[in-house]
Structure formats: structure tokens, C-alpha cells
Design a protein around this motif. Sequence first.
Motif, PDB file in Angstrom:
ATOM      1  N   MET A 169     -20.264  25.420   7.409  1.00 29.63           N
ATOM      2  CA  MET A 169     -20.432  24.605   8.659  1.00 29.63           C
ATOM      3  C   MET A 169     -19.125  24.594   9.315  1.00 29.63           C
ATOM      4  O   MET A 169     -18.618  25.293  10.249  1.00 29.63           O
ATOM      5  N   PHE A 170     -18.075  23.678   8.949  1.00 34.36           N
ATOM      6  CA  PHE A 170     -16.706  23.758   9.134  1.00 34.36           C
ATOM      7  C   PHE A 170     -15.684  23.418   8.557  1.00 34.36           C
ATOM      8  O   PHE A 170     -16.123  22.670   7.343  1.00 34.36           O
ATOM      9  N   LEU A 171     -14.452  23.780   8.856  1.00 32.65           N
ATOM     10  CA  LEU A 171     -13.064  23.449   8.136  1.00 32.65           C
ATOM     11  C   LEU A 171     -12.440  22.426   8.861  1.00 32.65           C
ATOM     12  O   LEU A 171     -12.157  22.598   9.963  1.00 32.65           O
ATOM     13  N   ALA A 186     -14.438  14.584   5.857  1.00 30.34           N
ATOM     14  CA  ALA A 186     -15.297  15.122   4.906  1.00 30.34           C
ATOM     15  C   ALA A 186     -16.618  14.421   4.421  1.00 30.34           C
ATOM     16  O   ALA A 186     -17.860  14.617   4.520  1.00 30.34           O
ATOM     17  N   ALA A 187     -15.871  13.441   3.551  1.00 31.10           N
ATOM     18  CA  ALA A 187     -17.155  12.415   2.959  1.00 31.10           C
ATOM     19  C   ALA A 187     -17.746  11.772   3.975  1.00 31.10           C
ATOM     20  O   ALA A 187     -18.913  11.409   3.696  1.00 31.10           O
ATOM     21  N   ARG A 188     -16.863  11.132   5.054  1.00 36.75           N
ATOM     22  CA  ARG A 188     -17.569  10.345   6.115  1.00 36.75           C
ATOM     23  C   ARG A 188     -18.639  11.136   7.027  1.00 36.75           C
ATOM     24  O   ARG A 188     -19.540  10.360   7.431  1.00 36.75           O
ATOM     25  N   LEU A 189     -18.621  12.444   6.905  1.00 40.99           N
ATOM     26  CA  LEU A 189     -19.220  13.206   7.613  1.00 40.99           C
ATOM     27  C   LEU A 189     -20.435  13.958   7.028  1.00 40.99           C
ATOM     28  O   LEU A 189     -21.297  14.633   7.641  1.00 40.99           O
ATOM     29  N   GLU A 190     -20.605  13.938   5.817  1.00 33.63           N
ATOM     30  CA  GLU A 190     -21.415  14.882   5.136  1.00 33.63           C
ATOM     31  C   GLU A 190     -22.792  14.621   5.098  1.00 33.63           C
ATOM     32  O   GLU A 190     -23.822  15.472   5.159  1.00 33.63           O
ATOM     33  N   ASP A 191     -23.068  13.492   5.603  1.00 34.57           N
ATOM     34  CA  ASP A 191     -24.505  13.063   6.007  1.00 34.57           C
ATOM     35  C   ASP A 191     -24.996  13.781   7.373  1.00 34.57           C
ATOM     36  O   ASP A 191     -26.313  14.025   7.392  1.00 34.57           O
ATOM     37  N   ASP A 192     -23.999  13.878   8.142  1.00 38.28           N
ATOM     38  CA  ASP A 192     -24.389  14.635   9.717  1.00 38.28           C
ATOM     39  C   ASP A 192     -24.072  16.066   9.574  1.00 38.28           C
ATOM     40  O   ASP A 192     -24.784  16.890  10.254  1.00 38.28           O
ATOM     41  N   MET A 201     -23.471  19.543   6.828  1.00 38.96           N
ATOM     42  CA  MET A 201     -23.507  19.961   5.458  1.00 38.96           C
ATOM     43  C   MET A 201     -22.224  21.050   5.563  1.00 38.96           C
ATOM     44  O   MET A 201     -22.064  21.777   6.530  1.00 38.96           O
ATOM     45  N   GLY A 202     -21.707  21.057   4.585  1.00 41.37           N
ATOM     46  CA  GLY A 202     -20.657  22.505   4.172  1.00 41.37           C
ATOM     47  C   GLY A 202     -19.381  21.904   4.850  1.00 41.37           C
ATOM     48  O   GLY A 202     -18.938  22.893   5.237  1.00 41.37           O
ATOM     49  N   ILE A 203     -18.966  20.966   4.932  1.00 43.09           N
ATOM     50  CA  ILE A 203     -17.635  20.675   5.491  1.00 43.09           C
ATOM     51  C   ILE A 203     -16.707  20.693   4.248  1.00 43.09           C
ATOM     52  O   ILE A 203     -16.802  20.326   3.179  1.00 43.09           O
ATOM     53  N   GLN A 229     -16.950  32.205   7.334  1.00 41.78           N
ATOM     54  CA  GLN A 229     -17.736  31.768   8.188  1.00 41.78           C
ATOM     55  C   GLN A 229     -17.897  30.499   8.669  1.00 41.78           C
ATOM     56  O   GLN A 229     -18.863  29.667   8.726  1.00 41.78           O
ATOM     57  N   LEU A 230     -16.756  29.442   8.829  1.00 46.15           N
ATOM     58  CA  LEU A 230     -16.549  28.318   9.175  1.00 46.15           C
ATOM     59  C   LEU A 230     -16.011  28.009  10.396  1.00 46.15           C
ATOM     60  O   LEU A 230     -14.989  28.972  10.795  1.00 46.15           O
ATOM     61  N   ALA A 231     -16.450  27.098  11.228  1.00 44.69           N
ATOM     62  CA  ALA A 231     -15.743  26.817  12.334  1.00 44.69           C
ATOM     63  C   ALA A 231     -14.523  25.806  12.055  1.00 44.69           C
ATOM     64  O   ALA A 231     -14.514  25.280  11.001  1.00 44.69           O
ATOM     65  N   ILE A 232     -13.463  25.991  12.729  1.00 48.10           N
ATOM     66  CA  ILE A 232     -12.351  24.986  12.684  1.00 48.10           C
ATOM     67  C   ILE A 232     -12.421  23.688  13.525  1.00 48.10           C
ATOM     68  O   ILE A 232     -12.515  23.693  14.774  1.00 48.10           O
ATOM     69  N   LEU A 233     -12.436  22.491  12.741  1.00 47.12           N
ATOM     70  CA  LEU A 233     -12.300  21.201  13.609  1.00 47.12           C
ATOM     71  C   LEU A 233     -10.899  20.656  13.429  1.00 47.12           C
ATOM     72  O   LEU A 233     -10.258  20.636  12.376  1.00 47.12           O
ATOM     73  N   THR A 234     -10.235  20.458  14.663  1.00 48.00           N
ATOM     74  CA  THR A 234      -8.854  20.213  14.798  1.00 48.00           C
ATOM     75  C   THR A 234      -8.475  19.620  16.188  1.00 48.00           C
ATOM     76  O   THR A 234      -9.206  19.653  16.940  1.00 48.00           O
ATOM     77  N   ARG A 235      -7.285  19.025  16.015  1.00 50.25           N
ATOM     78  CA  ARG A 235      -6.669  18.229  17.175  1.00 50.25           C
ATOM     79  C   ARG A 235      -5.629  19.152  17.545  1.00 50.25           C
ATOM     80  O   ARG A 235      -4.873  18.988  18.693  1.00 50.25           O
ATOM     81  N   ASP A 236      -5.639  20.179  16.764  1.00 47.97           N
ATOM     82  CA  ASP A 236      -4.074  21.156  17.169  1.00 47.97           C
ATOM     83  C   ASP A 236      -4.495  22.093  18.295  1.00 47.97           C
ATOM     84  O   ASP A 236      -5.141  23.040  18.092  1.00 47.97           O
ATOM     85  N   LYS A 237      -3.696  22.203  19.044  1.00 49.39           N
ATOM     86  CA  LYS A 237      -3.718  23.309  20.250  1.00 49.39           C
ATOM     87  C   LYS A 237      -3.744  24.522  19.851  1.00 49.39           C
ATOM     88  O   LYS A 237      -4.015  25.597  20.717  1.00 49.39           O
ATOM     89  N   ASP A 238      -2.949  24.613  18.863  1.00 49.59           N
ATOM     90  CA  ASP A 238      -2.591  26.005  18.309  1.00 49.59           C
ATOM     91  C   ASP A 238      -3.746  27.042  18.020  1.00 49.59           C
ATOM     92  O   ASP A 238      -3.823  28.210  18.358  1.00 49.59           O
ATOM     93  N   PHE A 239      -4.880  26.315  17.626  1.00 46.14           N
ATOM     94  CA  PHE A 239      -6.065  27.039  17.314  1.00 46.14           C
ATOM     95  C   PHE A 239      -6.483  27.194  18.676  1.00 46.14           C
ATOM     96  O   PHE A 239      -7.455  28.327  18.288  1.00 46.14           O
ATOM     97  N   VAL A 240      -6.691  26.590  19.625  1.00 44.59           N
ATOM     98  CA  VAL A 240      -7.045  27.091  20.979  1.00 44.59           C
ATOM     99  C   VAL A 240      -6.350  28.389  21.256  1.00 44.59           C
ATOM    100  O   VAL A 240      -7.133  29.259  21.874  1.00 44.59           O
ATOM    101  N   ASP A 241      -5.021  28.353  21.038  1.00 36.05           N
ATOM    102  CA  ASP A 241      -4.313  29.528  21.541  1.00 36.05           C
ATOM    103  C   ASP A 241      -4.710  30.719  20.545  1.00 36.05           C
ATOM    104  O   ASP A 241      -4.753  31.841  21.232  1.00 36.05           O
ATOM    105  N   TYR A 242      -4.986  30.504  19.334  1.00 37.45           N
ATOM    106  CA  TYR A 242      -5.427  31.579  18.476  1.00 37.45           C
ATOM    107  C   TYR A 242      -6.800  32.165  18.996  1.00 37.45           C
ATOM    108  O   TYR A 242      -6.997  33.250  19.234  1.00 37.45           O
ATOM    109  N   TRP A 243      -7.619  31.117  19.296  1.00 38.62           N
ATOM    110  CA  TRP A 243      -9.067  31.751  19.889  1.00 38.62           C
ATOM    111  C   TRP A 243      -8.662  32.391  21.177  1.00 38.62           C
ATOM    112  O   TRP A 243      -9.684  33.360  21.396  1.00 38.62           O
ATOM    113  N   SER A 244      -7.628  31.930  22.006  1.00 31.94           N
ATOM    114  CA  SER A 244      -7.595  32.640  23.223  1.00 31.94           C
ATOM    115  C   SER A 244      -7.084  34.153  22.993  1.00 31.94           C
ATOM    116  O   SER A 244      -7.500  35.043  23.847  1.00 31.94           O
TER     117      SER A 244
END
Length: 112
Positions: free
Chosen positions: A1-3, A13-19, A21-23, A49-64
Amino acid sequence: MFLIDENLSYKLAARLEDDFMGIEAVSKVTSLGEGSSDEQVWKYAKNHQLAILTRDKDFVDYWSRLGPPPKVIHLIITNSRLSAIESLIKQNRILIHQFLSENNNGLLRIRA
């Protein structure tokens, strides 16, 4: 699901595992761990095959520059309290599930 990037608490990860799966949290992945470079995180997410969950704008730059995969979920939130971040994600869980399951441009920005 996501990283979960290491700029967010691994405790999510533990707090979101009910919503969701695969964190995985970067800091808890044996082959990554704390201090992993953004490039290493990007490659790991792509290869697993994981999405990245982040607050880091650097990953938006990678995506761009590189495009998906992996997909990027960019949280735009000034409050860094774990409970605030958890709440933001849970409030947007339907949107996140849709984003992860659909063929799209690979970037989801969620603003608090």
C-alpha cells in the motif's frame, strides 16, 4: 500500500493499520532504516509497488522529474503532532484509497 517517509513518525504505521493494509515505515525497513537517502526510498517504493507518504517536498520534485511509479502522497500540514497527522490521513482515507487504486498522474496533495 504505502511507505511512510522518515519525516513522519514510524508510529503512524500501527495507528493506520486498520484503515490501510500493507503500511511500512522507512525507519523500520531493514534494507532502508533511518538516514536513508531520498533516492534509496524512491527506489525501494518503486521496486515494492508502494506509494510514498511524506511531508517532504523533495519527493514531489522526484515525481516531477521521474514520474510514477511510485505514487506520492504529499501531506501539507504545519502541525507536526502525530495525532494531527493521523487525523488528516484518516479524514482523507477514501480519497487515498481511490488514489491508490486508480490509474492517475501519481501525485496526491492533501492539505490540512
